[in-house]
Design a protein around this motif. Structure first.
Motif, PDB file in Angstrom:
ATOM      1  N   ALA A  18       0.852  -1.186   0.000  1.00 25.31           N
ATOM      2  CA  ALA A  18       0.000   0.000   0.000  1.00 25.31           C
ATOM      3  C   ALA A  18       0.884   1.231   0.000  1.00 25.31           C
ATOM      4  O   ALA A  18       1.913   1.276   0.682  1.00 25.31           O
ATOM      5  CB  ALA A  18      -0.924   0.008   1.225  1.00 25.31           C
ATOM      6  N   LEU A  19       0.482   2.197  -0.764  1.00 23.08           N
ATOM      7  CA  LEU A  19       1.229   3.447  -0.852  1.00 23.08           C
ATOM      8  C   LEU A  19       0.224   4.576  -0.952  1.00 23.08           C
ATOM      9  O   LEU A  19      -0.759   4.476  -1.705  1.00 23.08           O
ATOM     10  CB  LEU A  19       2.132   3.425  -2.094  1.00 23.08           C
ATOM     11  N   ARG A  20       0.439   5.633  -0.161  1.00 21.04           N
ATOM     12  CA  ARG A  20      -0.477   6.776  -0.216  1.00 21.04           C
ATOM     13  C   ARG A  20       0.308   8.016  -0.608  1.00 21.04           C
ATOM     14  O   ARG A  20       1.336   8.334  -0.016  1.00 21.04           O
ATOM     15  CB  ARG A  20      -1.155   6.977   1.131  1.00 21.04           C
ATOM     16  N   LEU A  21      -0.189   8.704  -1.613  1.00 22.71           N
ATOM     17  CA  LEU A  21       0.425   9.939  -2.085  1.00 22.71           C
ATOM     18  C   LEU A  21      -0.663  10.988  -2.206  1.00 22.71           C
ATOM     19  O   LEU A  21      -1.455  10.964  -3.149  1.00 22.71           O
ATOM     20  CB  LEU A  21       1.119   9.733  -3.434  1.00 22.71           C
ATOM     21  N   GLY A  22      -0.699  11.896  -1.246  1.00 22.48           N
ATOM     22  CA  GLY A  22      -1.733  12.927  -1.277  1.00 22.48           C
ATOM     23  C   GLY A  22      -3.111  12.314  -1.214  1.00 22.48           C
ATOM     24  O   GLY A  22      -3.425  11.524  -0.319  1.00 22.48           O
ATOM     25  N   ALA A 132       1.881   9.003  -8.799  1.00 21.54           N
ATOM     26  CA  ALA A 132       1.493   7.911  -7.909  1.00 21.54           C
ATOM     27  C   ALA A 132       1.721   6.558  -8.577  1.00 21.54           C
ATOM     28  O   ALA A 132       2.215   5.607  -7.951  1.00 21.54           O
ATOM     29  CB  ALA A 132       0.026   8.055  -7.504  1.00 21.54           C
ATOM     30  N   LEU A 133       1.387   6.469  -9.851  1.00 15.35           N
ATOM     31  CA  LEU A 133       1.591   5.227 -10.595  1.00 15.35           C
ATOM     32  C   LEU A 133       3.080   4.891 -10.689  1.00 15.35           C
ATOM     33  O   LEU A 133       3.498   3.754 -10.447  1.00 15.35           O
ATOM     34  CB  LEU A 133       0.982   5.382 -11.992  1.00 15.35           C
ATOM     35  N   LEU A 134       3.885   5.892 -11.007  1.00 19.21           N
ATOM     36  CA  LEU A 134       5.325   5.677 -11.128  1.00 19.21           C
ATOM     37  C   LEU A 134       5.944   5.336  -9.777  1.00 19.21           C
ATOM     38  O   LEU A 134       6.805   4.442  -9.687  1.00 19.21           O
ATOM     39  CB  LEU A 134       5.987   6.936 -11.710  1.00 19.21           C
ATOM     40  N   ALA A 135       5.516   6.013  -8.722  1.00 15.41           N
ATOM     41  CA  ALA A 135       6.044   5.723  -7.385  1.00 15.41           C
ATOM     42  C   ALA A 135       5.717   4.297  -6.962  1.00 15.41           C
ATOM     43  O   ALA A 135       6.560   3.590  -6.395  1.00 15.41           O
ATOM     44  CB  ALA A 135       5.485   6.718  -6.373  1.00 15.41           C
ATOM     45  N   ALA A 136       4.495   3.852  -7.248  1.00 18.54           N
ATOM     46  CA  ALA A 136       4.103   2.493  -6.876  1.00 18.54           C
ATOM     47  C   ALA A 136       4.906   1.461  -7.658  1.00 18.54           C
ATOM     48  O   ALA A 136       5.354   0.449  -7.091  1.00 18.54           O
ATOM     49  CB  ALA A 136       2.606   2.308  -7.123  1.00 18.54           C
ATOM     50  N   MET A 137       5.117   1.678  -8.941  1.00 16.49           N
ATOM     51  CA  MET A 137       5.918   0.741  -9.731  1.00 16.49           C
ATOM     52  C   MET A 137       7.361   0.723  -9.253  1.00 16.49           C
ATOM     53  O   MET A 137       8.010  -0.335  -9.223  1.00 16.49           O
ATOM     54  CB  MET A 137       5.830   1.089 -11.218  1.00 16.49           C
ATOM     55  N   THR A 138       7.885   1.886  -8.845  1.00 13.60           N
ATOM     56  CA  THR A 138       9.243   1.955  -8.313  1.00 13.60           C
ATOM     57  C   THR A 138       9.354   1.155  -7.026  1.00 13.60           C
ATOM     58  O   THR A 138      10.326   0.411  -6.815  1.00 13.60           O
ATOM     59  CB  THR A 138       9.633   3.420  -8.050  1.00 13.60           C
ATOM     60  N   ARG A 139       8.355   1.302  -6.154  1.00 18.26           N
ATOM     61  CA  ARG A 139       8.366   0.583  -4.885  1.00 18.26           C
ATOM     62  C   ARG A 139       8.338  -0.927  -5.116  1.00 18.26           C
ATOM     63  O   ARG A 139       9.083  -1.687  -4.483  1.00 18.26           O
ATOM     64  CB  ARG A 139       7.179   1.024  -4.036  1.00 18.26           C
ATOM     65  N   ILE A 140       7.478  -1.378  -6.015  1.00 15.75           N
ATOM     66  CA  ILE A 140       7.367  -2.810  -6.289  1.00 15.75           C
ATOM     67  C   ILE A 140       8.656  -3.337  -6.909  1.00 15.75           C
ATOM     68  O   ILE A 140       9.139  -4.424  -6.561  1.00 15.75           O
ATOM     69  CB  ILE A 140       6.152  -3.083  -7.189  1.00 15.75           C
ATOM     70  N   ALA A 257       8.586   6.827  -3.196  1.00 19.28           N
ATOM     71  CA  ALA A 257       7.968   5.527  -2.990  1.00 19.28           C
ATOM     72  C   ALA A 257       8.103   5.005  -1.566  1.00 19.28           C
ATOM     73  O   ALA A 257       7.646   3.906  -1.266  1.00 19.28           O
ATOM     74  CB  ALA A 257       8.588   4.511  -3.950  1.00 19.28           C
ATOM     75  N   GLN A 258       8.694   5.775  -0.661  1.00 17.59           N
ATOM     76  CA  GLN A 258       8.923   5.295   0.694  1.00 17.59           C
ATOM     77  C   GLN A 258       7.800   5.629   1.659  1.00 17.59           C
ATOM     78  O   GLN A 258       7.933   5.406   2.859  1.00 17.59           O
ATOM     79  CB  GLN A 258      10.240   5.862   1.248  1.00 17.59           C
ATOM     80  N   ASN A 259       6.705   6.179   1.148  1.00 18.09           N
ATOM     81  CA  ASN A 259       5.576   6.497   2.017  1.00 18.09           C
ATOM     82  C   ASN A 259       4.938   5.201   2.501  1.00 18.09           C
ATOM     83  O   ASN A 259       4.355   4.464   1.723  1.00 18.09           O
ATOM     84  CB  ASN A 259       4.535   7.327   1.238  1.00 18.09           C
ATOM     85  N   ASP A 260       5.056   4.922   3.791  1.00 14.75           N
ATOM     86  CA  ASP A 260       4.546   3.670   4.341  1.00 14.75           C
ATOM     87  C   ASP A 260       3.169   3.809   4.983  1.00 14.75           C
ATOM     88  O   ASP A 260       2.707   2.891   5.654  1.00 14.75           O
ATOM     89  CB  ASP A 260       5.519   3.109   5.392  1.00 14.75           C
TER      90      ASP A 260
END
Length: 268
Positions: A18-22, A132-140, A257-260
């Motif tokens: 799970a990742l939350r951005l704004g 948000a899409l790019l951050a989530a793909m980076t995290r995964i 992508a580090q938003n936990d």
């Protein structure tokens, strides 16, 4: 109900991702209702007929990333992700239908195949959704320890000449290394402009935005395009090696992508 866990192996546990951005949250689709939300958006964007869906045999092998704006359960952006950990995974990937990936399979790298990336038209100009899409793909990608992102970047309309200028630019400036470059598969409609015209920087504006983003981070493409008449597109195999991403850009992506913070509960 689609079983979205069948066939997954040697992979990190992403069930609680799970990742939350704004205002937006990124999670992986779980259960029939969320997969239906993914399918509605994919059908509207790729098939242009929401009643028919967009399922194929690869869906059960993949994770399905959803971007949402709570409390609305609708998917406003989605991407399909498959972790490829062995040569047989690469040879049976979606991209392998269209490209000979033998060189890549022999390279011994861990890949994440990205496909069916789309954003709802109502949010197409919202840069925060794309972030948000790019951050989530980076995290995964980081959680999987992947060496490379791969997939087929598409041009709308299976008429290669319509995209000749953009493809000419790609093949002149961004072809991948010989050691990893895909070969041609027999029986498909291949295309590579051979009219002798010189590419222009202005042709870059005709390259799809997602592909431009990959190129800006050091991505590369195959030396030929393939017509996909099922989706009415022309596409090029695209790869982004993690080690090729400029260090400052990679640090910024990883920080994003580090938003936990856990995603809020959504009723579906």
């Amino acid at each position: 109900m689609l079983d979205v866990t069948h066939g997954l192996h040697d992979q990190p546990d992403l069930s609680r991702f799970a990742l939350r951005l704004g205002a937006f949250t990124a999670t992986l689709a779980q259960g029939a209702d969320q997969m239906a939300a993914v399918q509605r958006l994919r059908a509207a964007r790729f098939r242009n007929r929401s009643a028919s869906g967009d399922l194929d045999r690869f869906d059960a092998l993949c994770h399905h990333l959803m971007i949402r704006c709570p409390p609305d359960p609708a998917a406003i952006a989605v991407a399909r992700l498959r972790i490829l950990t062995a040569p047989e995974d690469i040879h049976t990937s979606y991209s392998a239908q269209f490209y000979d990936l033998n060189a890549l399979a022999q390279a011994g790298q861990r890949l994440v195949e990205v496909g069916r990336v789309c954003i709802d038209t109502a949010y197409a100009q919202d840069v925060d959704v794309a972030r948000a899409l790019l951050a989530a793909m980076t995290r995964i990608t980081a959680l999987c320890g992947a060496d490379m992102l791969v997939g087929c970047a598409s041009f709308a309309g299976a008429a290669p000449q319509r995209h000749a200028d953009a493809l000419r630019f790609l093949f002149d400036r961004h072809i991948g290394p010989v050691a990893l470059r895909p070969g041609k598969r027999a029986g498909l409609d291949h295309f590579c402009p051979t009219d002798g015209h010189r590419p222009r920087l202005a042709d870059l504006r005709d390259v799809p935005a997602l592909l431009r983003m990959y190129l800006g981070m050091g991505g590369w493409v195959s030396d030929h395009a393939v017509c996909d008449h099922d989706l009415d597109t022309v596409h090029v195999f695209t790869a982004l090696e993690v080690r090729a991403i400029p260090p400052a850009r990679l640090r910024a992506l990883l920080a994003l992508a580090q938003n936990d913070a856990p995603a809020p509960s959504l009723k579906t």
